[in-house]
Design a protein around this motif. Structure first.
Motif, mmCIF file in Angstrom:
data_model
loop_
_atom_site.group_PDB
_atom_site.id
_atom_site.type_symbol
_atom_site.label_atom_id
_atom_site.label_comp_id
_atom_site.label_asym_id
_atom_site.label_seq_id
_atom_site.Cartn_x
_atom_site.Cartn_y
_atom_site.Cartn_z
ATOM 1 N N ALA A 43 30.572 40.573 24.780
ATOM 2 C CA ALA A 43 30.007 41.797 25.363
ATOM 3 C C ALA A 43 30.871 42.267 26.539
ATOM 4 O O ALA A 43 30.967 43.461 26.818
ATOM 5 C CB ALA A 43 28.579 41.536 25.834
ATOM 6 N N LEU A 44 31.516 41.315 27.200
ATOM 7 C CA LEU A 44 32.409 41.685 28.311
ATOM 8 C C LEU A 44 33.758 42.154 27.783
ATOM 9 O O LEU A 44 34.352 43.107 28.287
ATOM 10 C CB LEU A 44 32.654 40.478 29.232
ATOM 11 N N ASN A 45 34.260 41.436 26.787
ATOM 12 C CA ASN A 45 35.591 41.725 26.248
ATOM 13 C C ASN A 45 35.504 41.697 24.717
ATOM 14 O O ASN A 45 35.630 40.633 24.104
ATOM 15 C CB ASN A 45 36.601 40.687 26.762
ATOM 16 N N PRO A 46 35.265 42.861 24.107
ATOM 17 C CA PRO A 46 35.025 42.909 22.656
ATOM 18 C C PRO A 46 36.229 42.454 21.833
ATOM 19 O O PRO A 46 36.105 42.187 20.638
ATOM 20 C CB PRO A 46 34.694 44.382 22.386
ATOM 21 N N ASN A 47 37.418 42.348 22.485
ATOM 22 C CA ASN A 47 38.604 41.884 21.762
ATOM 23 C C ASN A 47 38.658 40.358 21.683
ATOM 24 O O ASN A 47 39.523 39.808 20.993
ATOM 25 C CB ASN A 47 39.872 42.381 22.461
ATOM 26 N N GLY A 48 37.758 39.704 22.409
ATOM 27 C CA GLY A 48 37.737 38.238 22.385
ATOM 28 C C GLY A 48 39.000 37.636 22.968
ATOM 29 O O GLY A 48 39.478 36.597 22.512
ATOM 30 N N LYS A 49 39.547 38.291 23.975
ATOM 31 C CA LYS A 49 40.777 37.792 24.602
ATOM 32 C C LYS A 49 40.537 37.516 26.077
ATOM 33 O O LYS A 49 39.512 37.920 26.632
ATOM 34 C CB LYS A 49 41.888 38.836 24.447
ATOM 35 N N VAL A 50 41.476 36.853 26.691
ATOM 36 C CA VAL A 50 41.502 36.725 28.153
ATOM 37 C C VAL A 50 42.749 37.460 28.643
ATOM 38 O O VAL A 50 43.724 37.560 27.887
ATOM 39 C CB VAL A 50 41.549 35.244 28.593
ATOM 40 N N PRO A 51 42.724 37.945 29.869
ATOM 41 C CA PRO A 51 41.683 37.813 30.882
ATOM 42 C C PRO A 51 40.614 38.898 30.792
ATOM 43 O O PRO A 51 40.820 39.938 30.169
ATOM 44 C CB PRO A 51 42.482 37.999 32.182
ATOM 45 N N THR A 52 39.493 38.597 31.465
ATOM 46 C CA THR A 52 38.497 39.611 31.799
ATOM 47 C C THR A 52 38.193 39.438 33.278
ATOM 48 O O THR A 52 38.079 38.308 33.761
ATOM 49 C CB THR A 52 37.198 39.402 30.991
ATOM 50 N N LEU A 53 38.092 40.567 33.969
ATOM 51 C CA LEU A 53 37.760 40.531 35.405
ATOM 52 C C LEU A 53 36.428 41.247 35.616
ATOM 53 O O LEU A 53 36.219 42.333 35.064
ATOM 54 C CB LEU A 53 38.843 41.248 36.222
ATOM 55 N N ILE A 54 35.555 40.613 36.373
ATOM 56 C CA ILE A 54 34.355 41.316 36.838
ATOM 57 C C ILE A 54 34.483 41.489 38.345
ATOM 58 O O ILE A 54 34.827 40.535 39.048
ATOM 59 C CB ILE A 54 33.066 40.531 36.522
ATOM 60 N N HIS A 55 34.257 42.717 38.780
ATOM 61 C CA HIS A 55 34.270 42.987 40.224
ATOM 62 C C HIS A 55 32.867 43.409 40.641
ATOM 63 O O HIS A 55 32.374 44.446 40.197
ATOM 64 C CB HIS A 55 35.266 44.110 40.542
ATOM 65 N N GLU A 56 32.243 42.572 41.483
ATOM 66 C CA GLU A 56 30.958 42.961 42.086
ATOM 67 C C GLU A 56 31.315 43.765 43.332
ATOM 68 O O GLU A 56 31.648 43.207 44.377
ATOM 69 C CB GLU A 56 30.143 41.710 42.432
ATOM 70 N N ARG A 57 31.271 45.072 43.172
ATOM 71 C CA ARG A 57 31.791 45.945 44.222
ATOM 72 C C ARG A 57 30.809 46.096 45.381
ATOM 73 O O ARG A 57 29.609 45.915 45.227
ATOM 74 C CB ARG A 57 32.097 47.325 43.627
ATOM 75 N N ASP A 58 31.370 46.477 46.522
ATOM 76 C CA ASP A 58 30.522 46.665 47.714
ATOM 77 C C ASP A 58 29.501 47.779 47.504
ATOM 78 O O ASP A 58 28.449 47.787 48.136
ATOM 79 C CB ASP A 58 31.400 47.010 48.941
ATOM 80 N N ASP A 59 29.830 48.750 46.607
ATOM 81 C CA ASP A 59 28.874 49.852 46.373
ATOM 82 C C ASP A 59 27.781 49.451 45.378
ATOM 83 O O ASP A 59 26.972 50.282 44.969
ATOM 84 C CB ASP A 59 29.603 51.114 45.891
ATOM 85 N N GLY A 60 27.767 48.166 44.976
ATOM 86 C CA GLY A 60 26.692 47.674 44.107
ATOM 87 C C GLY A 60 27.047 47.708 42.631
ATOM 88 O O GLY A 60 26.365 47.102 41.806
ATOM 89 N N GLU A 61 28.140 48.417 42.285
ATOM 90 C CA GLU A 61 28.530 48.488 40.873
ATOM 91 C C GLU A 61 29.123 47.142 40.426
ATOM 92 O O GLU A 61 29.760 46.445 41.227
ATOM 93 C CB GLU A 61 29.569 49.590 40.664
ATOM 94 N N ARG A 62 28.892 46.818 39.155
ATOM 95 C CA ARG A 62 29.504 45.614 38.568
ATOM 96 C C ARG A 62 30.501 46.111 37.525
ATOM 97 O O ARG A 62 30.105 46.522 36.430
ATOM 98 C CB ARG A 62 28.416 44.748 37.942
#
Ligand SMILES: N[C@@H](CCC(=O)N[C@@H](CS)C(=O)NCC(=O)O)C(=O)O
Length: 209
Positions: A43-62
């Protein structure tokens, strides 16, 4: 806070090194590419590859990002003080876009042809020829990069950038001694220089203990 999904000695190395260069708060999450990937990761990376980065931003967005070239530029933009890329709109930034795209779209693809030739044909008799062709393309494209690194020592001349981190990652892709970088003097010199950076050494301690 950043979360980096990675596999050892993979494309994630350059993103990991960039997080170290920045001195950002981050957590590593190992992904087992040899097993079937859980739906949560796909669900994060539909290509099934690495890398994936998640940024929990200061404005609340993920924010969820894949493709190491895009991740590197995003990190450079979020942390301009780290000096990982020239300012947007500058000629150096234009060259930075060019070389990141070239490394990702052209050089990395030629490695894929050589290491996963079966993905490029449905004809089992054609697999060896694709591997061979991939090797030829690796030589042609690395030769082009080698010329671009003259006089160097970096892609952007005297200025280190995320392009050099990407190149350093590619320099590690020599399983069984295939397609070694040291055939190309400028490439080998750039990769060795990047390898000496303290941030890169911290990343390497995780990937290549
Ligand atoms: N251009 C992509 C390539 C990502 C990529 O191919 N990663 C490899 C590891 S180096 C991978 O996940 N391979 C698993 C597969 O292709 O099945 C990037 O740089 O993010």
């Amino acid at each position: 806070m950043y979360h980096l999904y990675y596999t050892l000695e993979s494309s994630a190395m350059c993103c990991h090194a960039a997080l170290e260069e920045i001195g950002a708060d981050y957590k590593l999450h190992s992904v087992d590419l040899l097993s079937s990937l859980p739906p949560e990761y796909l669900a994060l990376n539909p290509n099934g590859k690495v890398p994936t980065l998640i940024h929990e931003r200061d404005d609340g967005e993920r924010l969820v990002l894949f493709q190491s070239g895009g991740i590197l530029l995003y990190l450079a933009d979020c942390h301009p003080e780290a000096g990982l890329a020239p300012p947007p709109g500058s000629s150096g930034r234009g060259l930075c876009y060019q070389w990141l795209a070239f490394l990702g779209e052209m050089v990395q693809q030629s490695y894929m042809m050589s290491y996963y030739p079966d993905r490029f044909t449905s004809n089992p008799d054609g697999v060896a020829a694709i591997d061979e062709k991939g090797g030829e393309w690796i030589d042609i494209l690395l030769g082009q990069v080698d010329r671009a690194l003259d006089p160097g020592p970096y892609f952007l001349g005297a200025e280190f950038s995320v392009c050099d981190l990407y190149l350093h990652t590619l320099s590690r892709w020599t399983p069984a001694g295939r397609h070694p970088f040291d055939r190309f003097a400028n490439l080998a010199r750039c990769a060795a220089l990047v390898n000496e950076r303290p941030a890169v050494q911290r990343m390497m301690a995780v990937h290549c203990e």
